[in-house]
Design a protein around this motif. Structure first.
Motif, mmCIF file in Angstrom:
data_model
loop_
_atom_site.group_PDB
_atom_site.id
_atom_site.type_symbol
_atom_site.label_atom_id
_atom_site.label_comp_id
_atom_site.label_asym_id
_atom_site.label_seq_id
_atom_site.Cartn_x
_atom_site.Cartn_y
_atom_site.Cartn_z
ATOM 1 N N HIS A 63 5.379 7.359 12.722
ATOM 2 C CA HIS A 63 4.683 8.183 11.726
ATOM 3 C C HIS A 63 5.606 9.266 11.171
ATOM 4 O O HIS A 63 5.491 9.637 10.005
ATOM 5 N N GLU A 67 7.419 7.636 8.474
ATOM 6 C CA GLU A 67 6.598 7.516 7.263
ATOM 7 C C GLU A 67 6.561 8.837 6.501
ATOM 8 O O GLU A 67 6.627 8.850 5.268
ATOM 9 N N TYR A 80 8.231 0.656 4.946
ATOM 10 C CA TYR A 80 7.266 1.743 4.823
ATOM 11 C C TYR A 80 6.283 1.504 3.682
ATOM 12 O O TYR A 80 5.865 2.432 3.005
ATOM 13 N N SER A 81 5.884 0.262 3.497
ATOM 14 C CA SER A 81 4.974 -0.053 2.398
ATOM 15 C C SER A 81 3.619 0.628 2.576
ATOM 16 O O SER A 81 2.923 0.907 1.600
ATOM 17 N N SER A 82 3.237 0.944 3.814
ATOM 18 C CA SER A 82 1.933 1.567 4.066
ATOM 19 C C SER A 82 1.843 2.989 3.524
ATOM 20 O O SER A 82 0.740 3.499 3.305
ATOM 21 N N ASP A 87 -0.271 4.291 0.170
ATOM 22 C CA ASP A 87 -1.643 4.800 0.134
ATOM 23 C C ASP A 87 -1.684 6.327 0.128
ATOM 24 O O ASP A 87 -2.611 6.933 -0.404
#
Length: 198
Positions: A22, A25, A101-103, A106
């Motif tokens: 995280h 991210e 890190y496509s998430s 959002d």
């Protein structure tokens, strides 16, 4: 330190509560916002002498009038940047991080909100520095740091990256509000020249 806490303490906090993934991210989000932050840091150094010149010639009221011009400039610039980035966030993230890190796509619109609020405060901070009031900037940063410590850390513990993003948004809102309040008060103070003449 007061300016560091609202932005960079979260790397340590999210690593502890949610894990190093995280934190990666969060770094990816900050990297995408990096061009705005670095450009405005450079522009603020360029605009500071101009604002100081206006303050010396026209007084605090003249410098205060610059706030809204700077705020409009920086806010519109940030909106334009995110208007170009957000619709293509999928391909941009894939190109930058090879799909790792496509998430974070959002989170990007909400992180964009944070940078827009931060950008709105850049103009006010330039004017406060031109008025030679670093104390005001310190107070505003302390207010944002308090939000980070009181709300941001628990929010990160329970909501991970969502907690970080919304805490940074809230810290920037508080920091901007305090900056504008202190700037308005500073602008109402008598100028040194006029005090001497009286």
């Amino acid at each position: 330190i007061a300016g560091w806490i609202p932005n960079y303490l979260y790397f340590s906090v999210i690593s502890i509560f949610a894990g190093i993934a995280h934190a990666g991210e969060l770094r990816a989000l900050m990297n995408i916002a990096g061009p705005v932050l670095q450009t405005y840091a450079a522009l603020s150094m360029l605009f500071l002498p101009y604002a100081a010149r206006v303050a010396s010639k026209e007084g605090k009221a003249g410098a205060y009038a610059l706030t809204w011009k700077f705020t409009l400039l920086f806010s519109v610039g940030t909106l334009a940047y995110w208007a170009a980035v957000i619709p293509f966030r999928g391909p941009i993230l894939k190109m930058l991080y090879a799909g790792n890190y496509s998430s974070v796509g959002d989170y990007l619109p909400y992180f964009a909100l944070e940078t827009i609020i931060w950008s709105a405060g850049v103009g006010a901070s330039i004017v406060l520095r031109a008025m030679e009031s670093p104390r005001s900037m310190f107070i505003a940063n302390c207010a944002a740091s308090a939000i980070t410590l009181v709300i941001g850390i628990p929010a990160t513990k329970y909501f991970a990256l969502w907690g970080v993003v919304w805490s940074i948004v809230l810290a920037n809102v508080v920091g901007l509000a305090v900056t504008l309040i202190l700037l308005r008060r500073k602008a109402k103070e008598p100028d040194r020249k006029s005090t001497r003449l009286n």
